[in-house]
Structures are given as structure tokens and as C-alpha cells.
Design a protein around this motif. Structure first.
Motif, mmCIF file in Angstrom:
data_model
loop_
_atom_site.group_PDB
_atom_site.id
_atom_site.type_symbol
_atom_site.label_atom_id
_atom_site.label_comp_id
_atom_site.label_asym_id
_atom_site.label_seq_id
_atom_site.Cartn_x
_atom_site.Cartn_y
_atom_site.Cartn_z
ATOM 1 N N PHE A 28 14.706 26.773 67.945
ATOM 2 C CA PHE A 28 13.499 27.559 68.222
ATOM 3 C C PHE A 28 12.372 26.669 68.745
ATOM 4 C CE2 PHE A 28 9.602 29.887 66.913
ATOM 5 C CZ PHE A 28 9.854 31.113 67.495
ATOM 6 N N HIS B 147 5.069 35.226 80.818
ATOM 7 C CA HIS B 147 6.131 36.169 80.433
ATOM 8 C C HIS B 147 6.295 37.248 81.495
ATOM 9 C CE1 HIS B 147 7.056 34.658 76.375
ATOM 10 N NE2 HIS B 147 5.877 34.089 76.521
ATOM 11 N N ILE C 235 5.152 43.722 82.179
ATOM 12 C CA ILE C 235 5.566 45.054 81.738
ATOM 13 C C ILE C 235 4.756 46.068 82.537
ATOM 14 C CG2 ILE C 235 5.824 46.649 79.801
ATOM 15 C CD1 ILE C 235 5.329 44.312 77.924
ATOM 16 N N ALA D 168 1.172 47.368 83.028
ATOM 17 C CA ALA D 168 0.151 46.390 82.606
ATOM 18 C C ALA D 168 0.225 45.130 83.476
ATOM 19 C CB ALA D 168 0.381 46.034 81.142
ATOM 20 N N PHE E 144 -0.143 27.816 73.416
ATOM 21 C CA PHE E 144 -0.060 27.699 71.948
ATOM 22 C C PHE E 144 0.452 26.328 71.534
ATOM 23 C CE2 PHE E 144 4.599 28.222 71.497
ATOM 24 C CZ PHE E 144 4.930 28.868 72.680
ATOM 25 N N ASN F 139 3.839 28.786 65.488
ATOM 26 C CA ASN F 139 3.221 28.785 66.824
ATOM 27 C C ASN F 139 1.879 29.493 66.714
ATOM 28 O OD1 ASN F 139 5.616 27.716 67.798
ATOM 29 N ND2 ASN F 139 6.349 29.639 68.667
ATOM 30 N N ILE G 148 -2.613 36.365 76.324
ATOM 31 C CA ILE G 148 -2.328 36.960 75.008
ATOM 32 C C ILE G 148 -2.595 35.905 73.923
ATOM 33 C CG2 ILE G 148 -0.632 38.651 75.839
ATOM 34 C CD1 ILE G 148 1.560 36.897 74.656
ATOM 35 N N LEU H 269 -1.402 34.758 69.999
ATOM 36 C CA LEU H 269 -0.334 35.001 69.031
ATOM 37 C C LEU H 269 -0.375 34.031 67.860
ATOM 38 C CD1 LEU H 269 1.888 32.558 69.470
ATOM 39 C CD2 LEU H 269 2.617 33.959 71.368
ATOM 40 N N VAL I 269 2.790 33.043 65.186
ATOM 41 C CA VAL I 269 4.203 33.279 64.862
ATOM 42 C C VAL I 269 4.629 32.284 63.787
ATOM 43 C CG1 VAL I 269 6.542 32.980 65.799
ATOM 44 C CG2 VAL I 269 4.853 34.271 67.102
ATOM 45 N N TYR J 267 10.836 35.985 60.059
ATOM 46 C CA TYR J 267 10.079 35.793 61.300
ATOM 47 C C TYR J 267 8.881 36.731 61.257
ATOM 48 C CZ TYR J 267 8.885 36.021 66.289
ATOM 49 O OH TYR J 267 8.204 35.996 67.499
ATOM 50 N N VAL K 158 0.762 39.586 67.739
ATOM 51 C CA VAL K 158 0.453 39.343 69.151
ATOM 52 C C VAL K 158 -0.693 40.270 69.553
ATOM 53 C CG1 VAL K 158 1.318 39.414 71.520
ATOM 54 C CG2 VAL K 158 2.853 38.704 69.681
ATOM 55 N N PRO L 101 -2.547 41.639 72.690
ATOM 56 C CA PRO L 101 -2.249 41.673 74.134
ATOM 57 C C PRO L 101 -3.379 41.177 75.021
ATOM 58 C CG PRO L 101 -2.532 43.906 73.283
ATOM 59 C CD PRO L 101 -2.564 42.979 72.091
ATOM 60 N N ALA M 243 -3.453 47.549 77.691
ATOM 61 C CA ALA M 243 -2.022 47.847 77.830
ATOM 62 C C ALA M 243 -1.813 49.143 77.056
ATOM 63 C CB ALA M 243 -1.167 46.729 77.254
ATOM 64 N N VAL N 133 7.957 48.682 73.813
ATOM 65 C CA VAL N 133 8.483 47.379 74.254
ATOM 66 C C VAL N 133 8.823 46.500 73.051
ATOM 67 C CG1 VAL N 133 7.883 45.217 75.425
ATOM 68 C CG2 VAL N 133 7.407 47.396 76.530
ATOM 69 N N TYR O 155 11.855 42.850 69.980
ATOM 70 C CA TYR O 155 11.991 41.996 68.786
ATOM 71 C C TYR O 155 13.426 41.995 68.231
ATOM 72 C CZ TYR O 155 6.977 40.880 68.233
ATOM 73 O OH TYR O 155 5.698 40.396 68.407
ATOM 74 N N PHE P 69 15.536 39.943 70.578
ATOM 75 C CA PHE P 69 15.262 38.511 70.418
ATOM 76 C C PHE P 69 15.984 37.939 69.199
ATOM 77 C CE2 PHE P 69 12.362 36.332 67.332
ATOM 78 C CZ PHE P 69 12.734 35.031 67.649
HETATM 79 O O1 16C Z 1 8.536 33.899 69.065
HETATM 80 C C1 16C Z 1 9.177 34.028 70.083
HETATM 81 N N1 16C Z 1 9.117 33.142 71.079
HETATM 82 C C2 16C Z 1 8.371 31.916 71.060
HETATM 83 C C3 16C Z 1 8.818 31.008 72.158
HETATM 84 O O2 16C Z 1 8.703 31.589 73.419
HETATM 85 C C4 16C Z 1 6.861 32.117 71.118
HETATM 86 C C5 16C Z 1 6.402 33.089 72.145
HETATM 87 C C6 16C Z 1 6.124 34.326 71.974
HETATM 88 C C7 16C Z 1 5.617 35.201 73.066
HETATM 89 C C8 16C Z 1 5.637 36.612 72.613
HETATM 90 C C9 16C Z 1 4.887 37.532 73.512
HETATM 91 C C10 16C Z 1 5.555 37.830 74.760
HETATM 92 C C11 16C Z 1 5.075 39.092 75.322
HETATM 93 C C12 16C Z 1 5.254 39.147 76.763
HETATM 94 C C13 16C Z 1 5.561 40.439 77.307
HETATM 95 C C14 16C Z 1 6.933 40.928 76.974
HETATM 96 C C15 16C Z 1 7.683 41.196 78.209
HETATM 97 C C16 16C Z 1 8.857 42.069 77.987
HETATM 98 C C17 16C Z 1 9.570 42.175 79.274
HETATM 99 C C18 16C Z 1 10.629 43.194 79.264
HETATM 100 C C19 16C Z 1 11.225 43.302 80.619
HETATM 101 O O3 16C Z 1 6.397 32.393 69.828
HETATM 102 C C20 16C Z 1 10.070 35.253 70.294
HETATM 103 C C21 16C Z 1 9.270 36.320 70.929
HETATM 104 C C22 16C Z 1 9.972 37.629 71.096
HETATM 105 C C23 16C Z 1 9.095 38.515 71.943
HETATM 106 C C24 16C Z 1 9.320 39.969 71.750
HETATM 107 C C25 16C Z 1 8.387 40.798 72.583
HETATM 108 C C26 16C Z 1 7.103 41.135 71.868
HETATM 109 C C27 16C Z 1 6.205 42.027 72.661
HETATM 110 C C28 16C Z 1 4.837 42.065 72.026
HETATM 111 C C29 16C Z 1 3.833 42.753 72.878
HETATM 112 C C30 16C Z 1 3.157 41.828 73.870
HETATM 113 C C31 16C Z 1 1.997 42.413 74.597
HETATM 114 C C32 16C Z 1 2.197 42.457 76.083
HETATM 115 C C33 16C Z 1 1.152 43.268 76.739
HETATM 116 C C34 16C Z 1 1.563 43.798 78.083
#
Ligand code: 16C
Length: 258
Positions: A94, A127, A130, A133, A140, A163, A181, A183, A185, A213, A217, A219, A223, A231, A236, A239
Motif C-alpha cells: 500500500f 485521479h 467522474i 464533475a 498528501f 495518508n 480533494i 483526504l 486515510v 481501512y 474524502v 471532494p 460534485a 461512485v 471502495y 479497491f
Molecule cells: O486509499 C487509497 N489509495 C491511496 C493511494 O492512492 C490514497 C489515495 C486515495 C485517493 C482517493 C480519492 C480518489 C477519488 C478520485 C475520484 C474517483 C474516480 C473514480 C473513477 C471511476 C471511473 O489514499 C484507495 C482509494 C480507493 C478510492 C475509492 C474511491 C473513493 C471515491 C471518493 C469520492 C471522491 C470525490 C470525487 C469527487 C468528484
């Protein structure tokens, strides 16, 4: 051993953490202690209000519906129990950037902005967008730490990765096409070993990892709430299943790393 609600978990940092002279150290140490204590609390206890939203085998995911300035910031808490891997291994894959594109499916681009020390890195990530948005990015710090296992002194240590959003002059927020964004974590991993009764050497069949975990987050800008909740409900579970399967696959033919 299961931690009970409110039970203290040892979170003393190693006195000589390689990061402890950095400007961010006081914040890192404070946030890591706080996140580890929160992560170690159970979900059904203390009237915590966690709602189950996804379940698959041993994996359970809970959220609390929360909004801040009209934006969805639902805290997430997931627990999973995976056989054949250790907490050290889970945290290793991780934390370390060389594996991230293998398992992080929402990632578009990642760079390490600063190597604070071997246990602490600062990342910039963009990232996938979506619709409808704007695309998001995040800066981080990421810190990994071994925690002594006071519940079972003969058992393996507990491992964590935390994180937390930070700022970096090379990547100011909301300067380009991305909305920043924010976060926090925490990945917390406890390993249990059930040695074979016949005295045979411990194999991967005898180890189990309990993974917690937690994430929040924000945003960072508009959004649609319904899109955002749809989403994360999809992303989650995807992941955590994909990431743990990845760690199992990476480690299956390697010596056990406690
Ligand atoms: O913890 C995780 N990963 C780590 C290493 O990368 C780190 C990063 C976390 C980033 C989490 C936010 C990412 C959101 C980006 C938008 C999602 C795009 C989806 C595309 C689908 C085609 O800590 C694992 C992270 C697992 C992430 C799950 C998604 C969570 C979504 C939360 C809502 C985000 C708001 C976006 C507003 C448009």
C-alpha cells in the motif's frame, strides 16, 4: 486478538523514526496516533452510528452520511480478514509507490514530490474524472509504522499506513484543471499466527490478517451527492478486493514478511 472498544492500542512511535526532524513531523506523529486510535475502535460499539453498505465474504464496509458546506464527506470504515498475508506485507504494497499503478484503478498519474525518509513520502496524484464533475487531484504525506503488539507479545507486530492531505509549493490547489480533494486515510493491519499443532513450520495457511481501512474524502468542490455516493459504493469494495488479491498474488511464492 480482537481489540475492544476503547481499549488502548500501543502507538508510541519509534524514538528514532527517520522522519522525526522534518517540519511535518509533529503533524505526522499527532495524526498517526489519532487515526490509529480511531481505526482500532469497533464499528458496532460506542453508539457510533456506522451503517453497513457493502458486504462480500469477510469484507464489511460501513459509512456515516455526513455533509460539509453542502458537499458529501461520508466517513468510511471497512474491515476485512484475509488469509495468507501479513500486516507488514499489506502495508508494504500500500505504501510503496512502485506498486501503486498495479492496484489503484482510479489513478491517472502519481509522482513522489519528496522522500522525507524511508517511512514517509509526499505524493501528488491525479485521479480519473467522474462525469459530470471536474477532475480531482490530491497532495498528501504518507507514513508507515510498525506498532508493538501489546495484546499478544509473542505475536507479530501491528502495521499501519496513514495518508493525510498537505500542501506543496510546486502543486498549489485549484491552479490547473483539477479541483483539489482533501483526504485522511488509515490502513491498520493485525496479523494472527495459528502454528500447526504437529510442530511443522508456519506456512501461509497458518496466517490471517485483519485489515481495517478508514477514510474521509472531501471532494473540495461541487460534485453531485448522488453521483459521489454511487461512485464510492462501487469503488471502495472494488479497491479493497482488488488490492488484497494483489497482495496475496504478489506474496504467495515469497518468504513470509512479518
Ligand atoms: O486509499 C487509497 N489509495 C491511496 C493511494 O492512492 C490514497 C489515495 C486515495 C485517493 C482517493 C480519492 C480518489 C477519488 C478520485 C475520484 C474517483 C474516480 C473514480 C473513477 C471511476 C471511473 O489514499 C484507495 C482509494 C480507493 C478510492 C475509492 C474511491 C473513493 C471515491 C471518493 C469520492 C471522491 C470525490 C470525487 C469527487 C468528484
Amino acid at each position: 486478538e480482537r481489540l475492544k472498544c476503547g481499549q488502548a492500542i500501543p502507538i508510541t512511535p519509534p524514538p528514532t523514526s527517520p522522519a522525526n526532524s522534518h517540519r511535518l513531523w509533529p503533524e505526522i506523529d499527532r495524526v498517526v496516533k489519532q487515526e490509529v486510535s480511531m481505526a482500532s475502535l469497533g464499528v458496532g460499539e460506542c453508539g457510533s452510528g456506522w451503517q453497513l453498505f457493502a458486504e462480500d465474504g469477510e469484507m464489511r464496509m460501513f459509512r456515516r452520511e455526513e455533509e460539509m458546506d453542502g458537499m458529501v464527506v461520508d466517513p468510511l470504515k471497512a474491515v476485512h480478514v484475509v488469509k495468507g498475508i501479513t500486516g507488514h506485507e499489506v502495508c508494504h504494497y500500500f505504501f510503496n509507490p512502485q506498486y501503486r499503478y498495479d492496484w489503484e484503478t482510479t489513478l491517472e498519474h502519481m509522482i513522489v514530490l519528496e522522500t522525507v525518509s524511508e517511512d514517509t513520502l509526499i505524493f501528488h496524484q491525479t485521479h480519473k474524472r467522474i462525469w459530470p464533475a471536474s477532475q480531482r487531484d490530491v497532495v498528501f504525506w504518507s507514513h508507515t509504522r510498525r506498532l508493538p503488539n501489546d495484546q499478544d507479545r509473542d505475536g507479530p507486530d501491528i502495521w499501519t499506513v496513514v495518508n493525510n492531505s498537505t500542501e506543496h509549493p510546486d502543486h498549489p490547489a485549484n491552479a490547473g484543471k483539477c479541483v483539489r480533494i482533501f483526504l485522511t486515510v488509515c490502513l491498520l493491519c493485525q496479523t494472527r499466527v495459528d502454528p500447526p499443532k504437529d510442530g511443522a513450520p508456519v506456512s501461509r495457511d497458518d496466517i490471517t490478517c485483519k485489515i481495517t481501512y478508514c477514510s474521509v474524502v472531501n471532494p473540495g468542490g461541487w460534485a453531485p451527492a448522488s453521483v459521489l455516493r454511487a461512485v464510492y459504493k462501487r469503488e471502495y469494495p472494488k479497491f479493497l478486493k482488488r488490492f488484497t488479491a494483489y497482495v496475496k498474488n504478489q506474496t504467495k511464492d515469497k518468504p513470509i514478511m512479518y
